[in-house]
Design an enzyme around this catalytic site. Sequence first.
Site, short mmCIF file in Angstrom:
data_model
loop_
_atom_site.label_atom_id
_atom_site.label_comp_id
_atom_site.label_asym_id
_atom_site.label_seq_id
_atom_site.Cartn_x
_atom_site.Cartn_y
_atom_site.Cartn_z
N ARG A 1 0.62 -0.83 0.04
CA ARG A 1 0.04 -0.44 -0.38
C ARG A 1 0.69 1.46 -0.22
O ARG A 1 0.46 1.99 -0.90
CB ARG A 1 -0.93 0.38 1.55
CG ARG A 1 -1.91 -0.77 0.84
CD ARG A 1 -1.72 -2.40 0.76
NE ARG A 1 -3.38 -2.31 0.74
CZ ARG A 1 -4.07 -3.47 1.11
NH1 ARG A 1 -3.80 -3.76 2.34
NH2 ARG A 1 -5.32 -4.18 1.54
N ASP B 1 -0.17 -6.17 -4.10
CA ASP B 1 -1.79 -6.02 -3.92
C ASP B 1 -2.64 -5.42 -4.90
O ASP B 1 -1.76 -4.53 -5.72
CB ASP B 1 -2.07 -5.05 -2.39
CG ASP B 1 -3.25 -5.44 -1.13
OD1 ASP B 1 -4.25 -5.44 -1.91
OD2 ASP B 1 -2.93 -6.18 -0.40
N HIS C 1 -7.32 -9.21 -4.93
CA HIS C 1 -6.35 -8.88 -3.81
C HIS C 1 -4.88 -7.93 -5.44
O HIS C 1 -4.08 -8.10 -5.07
CB HIS C 1 -5.05 -8.78 -2.65
CG HIS C 1 -6.18 -7.67 -1.30
ND1 HIS C 1 -6.12 -7.05 -1.15
CD2 HIS C 1 -6.42 -9.23 -1.15
CE1 HIS C 1 -7.50 -6.93 0.03
NE2 HIS C 1 -7.38 -8.17 0.06
N ASP D 1 -7.26 -14.40 0.85
CA ASP D 1 -8.64 -13.71 1.60
C ASP D 1 -8.87 -12.81 0.80
O ASP D 1 -8.42 -11.89 -0.21
CB ASP D 1 -7.75 -12.82 2.63
CG ASP D 1 -6.59 -11.28 2.50
OD1 ASP D 1 -5.71 -12.16 0.87
OD2 ASP D 1 -6.66 -10.34 2.69
N GLU D 2 -10.50 -12.32 0.93
CA GLU D 2 -11.40 -11.59 0.58
C GLU D 2 -11.28 -10.82 -1.03
O GLU D 2 -10.93 -10.39 -1.63
CB GLU D 2 -10.40 -9.91 1.12
CG GLU D 2 -10.63 -10.00 2.38
CD GLU D 2 -10.38 -8.69 3.38
OE1 GLU D 2 -10.41 -8.05 4.63
OE2 GLU D 2 -9.38 -8.24 2.18
N TRP E 1 -6.96 -14.50 11.16
CA TRP E 1 -6.68 -12.89 10.95
C TRP E 1 -8.34 -12.18 11.65
O TRP E 1 -8.46 -11.57 12.07
CB TRP E 1 -6.42 -12.45 9.79
CG TRP E 1 -7.22 -11.70 8.92
CD1 TRP E 1 -7.63 -12.94 8.05
CD2 TRP E 1 -8.31 -11.09 8.20
NE1 TRP E 1 -8.63 -12.53 6.72
CE2 TRP E 1 -9.28 -11.53 7.32
CE3 TRP E 1 -7.77 -9.65 8.47
CZ2 TRP E 1 -10.28 -10.78 6.43
CZ3 TRP E 1 -9.97 -9.09 8.74
CH2 TRP E 1 -10.45 -9.58 7.08
N TYR F 1 -3.81 -6.43 15.97
CA TYR F 1 -3.66 -5.02 14.03
C TYR F 1 -3.11 -3.74 14.48
O TYR F 1 -3.91 -2.96 15.59
CB TYR F 1 -4.89 -5.39 12.98
CG TYR F 1 -5.06 -5.97 12.23
CD1 TYR F 1 -5.23 -7.93 13.10
CD2 TYR F 1 -5.64 -5.86 11.33
CE1 TYR F 1 -4.91 -8.32 11.33
CE2 TYR F 1 -5.56 -6.58 10.38
CZ TYR F 1 -5.53 -8.49 10.05
OH TYR F 1 -5.63 -8.89 9.70
N ASP G 1 -1.81 -1.05 13.38
CA ASP G 1 -2.57 0.31 12.37
C ASP G 1 -3.78 0.50 13.45
O ASP G 1 -4.39 1.48 12.95
CB ASP G 1 -2.64 -0.09 10.81
CG ASP G 1 -3.85 -1.28 11.01
OD1 ASP G 1 -3.54 -2.72 11.49
OD2 ASP G 1 -4.77 -1.63 10.18
N TRP H 1 -0.78 -2.83 8.39
CA TRP H 1 -1.56 -2.10 7.35
C TRP H 1 -0.83 -1.15 7.37
O TRP H 1 -1.49 -0.41 7.74
CB TRP H 1 -2.50 -2.67 7.08
CG TRP H 1 -2.98 -4.84 7.29
CD1 TRP H 1 -3.33 -4.45 8.14
CD2 TRP H 1 -2.15 -5.44 6.14
NE1 TRP H 1 -3.32 -6.46 8.40
CE2 TRP H 1 -2.75 -6.71 7.13
CE3 TRP H 1 -1.44 -5.92 5.41
CZ2 TRP H 1 -2.69 -7.95 6.15
CZ3 TRP H 1 -2.00 -6.34 4.87
CH2 TRP H 1 -2.06 -8.06 5.08
N GLU I 1 -2.20 1.29 4.95
CA GLU I 1 -2.93 2.51 4.22
C GLU I 1 -2.65 3.92 4.79
O GLU I 1 -2.40 4.84 3.78
CB GLU I 1 -4.38 2.17 4.13
CG GLU I 1 -4.58 0.84 3.28
CD GLU I 1 -4.69 -0.69 4.29
OE1 GLU I 1 -5.75 -1.49 4.09
OE2 GLU I 1 -4.36 -0.15 4.94
#
Length: 535
Positions: A141, A170, A241, A307-308, A374, A399, A401, A449, A451
Amino acid sequence: MDLIPAPVSSVRLPDQDFPLDRTTTLTAPPELAGAERWLRSSLTAATGLPLAPGRPGEGVELVHDGTLAAEAYRISVRPGHAVLTAGGPAGALWGAQTLRRLLGPDAYRRAPLRSEWVLPGVDVEDAPRFGWRGALLDVARHFLPKSDVLRFIDQLSAHKLNVLHLHLTDDQGWRVEIKRYPLLTGKGAWRERSMVGYRAGQRRDDRPHGGFYTQADLREIVAYAAERGVTVVPEIELPGHTQAVVAAYPELGNTDVVDTSDLGVWTDWGVSHNVLNPSEATLRFFEGVLEEVLELFPSEFIHLGGDECPKEQWKDSAAAQTRMRELGLSNEDELQSHIIRHFDRWLAERGRRLIGWDEILEGGLAPGAAVSSWRGYAGGIAAAQAGHDVVMCPEQHVYLDHRQAPGEDEPIPVGFVRTLEDVYRFEPVPPQLDETAARRVIGTQANVWSEFMHSARDIDYRVFPRLAAFAEVAWSALPTDPAARDFAGFERRMAAHLEVLDALGVEYRPAAGPHPWQTWPGVLGRPIEGLPPVV
């Protein structure tokens, strides 16, 4: 002695101190030469003492004892002689870190501030609770220059953390040079602009952002980490991702439902719906990627994300639906599982192991795969009970962040409030597991993470001092009942440990709140209020 993480046992012997001077030697057998080299380099820079090689039985001596576990060590300091006995190279490095800590915070500096140095008389016995003690660093990111990655490795090693999970790819960027596919970095490593804060704030930084690590850079990072007892585990995201990949090589997208020809690297935070198509050609492409990744990273585990992954494009794609019928799959979850299982077999044939986020449980998990849990503990519990190895890293607990306090001054506040005490009371092994399943929890990991972290200074603020609390959870034999842990005692030791962080140049969050330059006035975050930890 204010050691963090706390050792199994330590006894201070006030009348047994060992003053160091220019005649003090440092000696080790060949099998512990790496720890000797690192310790001499670190202490010579900080103390100005040469620590020349000497003879066994004098000075600072490293000794190998094969009856100890590989990461275990003992330290005995007496006048004129300090002995570090280790079960292997890793144990010698962790013992060397403890020796440095015994010399005080100034031993973490890169030039000497004083001329007198004393090792306190002690007896220390120590060994870690978990074999995997990790931290994820997201460089996809926001790209982090190589020098800052090396600095982060130093921070991990100083806290006896031994895994750097490097999140390299990503939707927002691809950060690893793959020579057979030059557009992955030629196009996929660069985005036109970035969101500043959460999307509801509608703020953008229109400065292009990007960067990548050459293969030489990554070999350097891996070697540097290995010298400090840290294994680098790469993460290559698939099948979701992956917008940066599709931007570089449009044919890898679902071209029958979306025009990928002019797709760019994603400039939003979140999860893109532009995912890989599930064709054999896509599998061959990523086999080519992974062949080069395996040459760069000797780690047993290779993280493939998993994931995701939004399934809408697969549902709308005639090609994807045909592929499912050819494979005899009943739904898109099974299609994702097919991809994960394919690479599990592919990695196993090359002597490696796949690890992925807990979504890889959906649709059936490859037999040899391990799980990074997670989304709370549930995925890890299910995986462990099914006989899979698990790394516990639940978002609701570790996490880093996520914000450290509820105050309005917290920079770009996101996620749950997780204080230093919250992290210290995190227990990686859930009580629902019986003894056999509990042994499947091979370790724990804190995730960072990026971002909302634009630089190493931002990372310092979010991560520390909480990473020190996490390191003690991962290393030390703390009570498994979080309520029974002595947080007051940890806080007292932490006050002294902050001087170590100061010497290392870590710009941690002060207990009283951020310094003015650590705030981001007016930048909207995404705080989550009132949600209890998810089990």
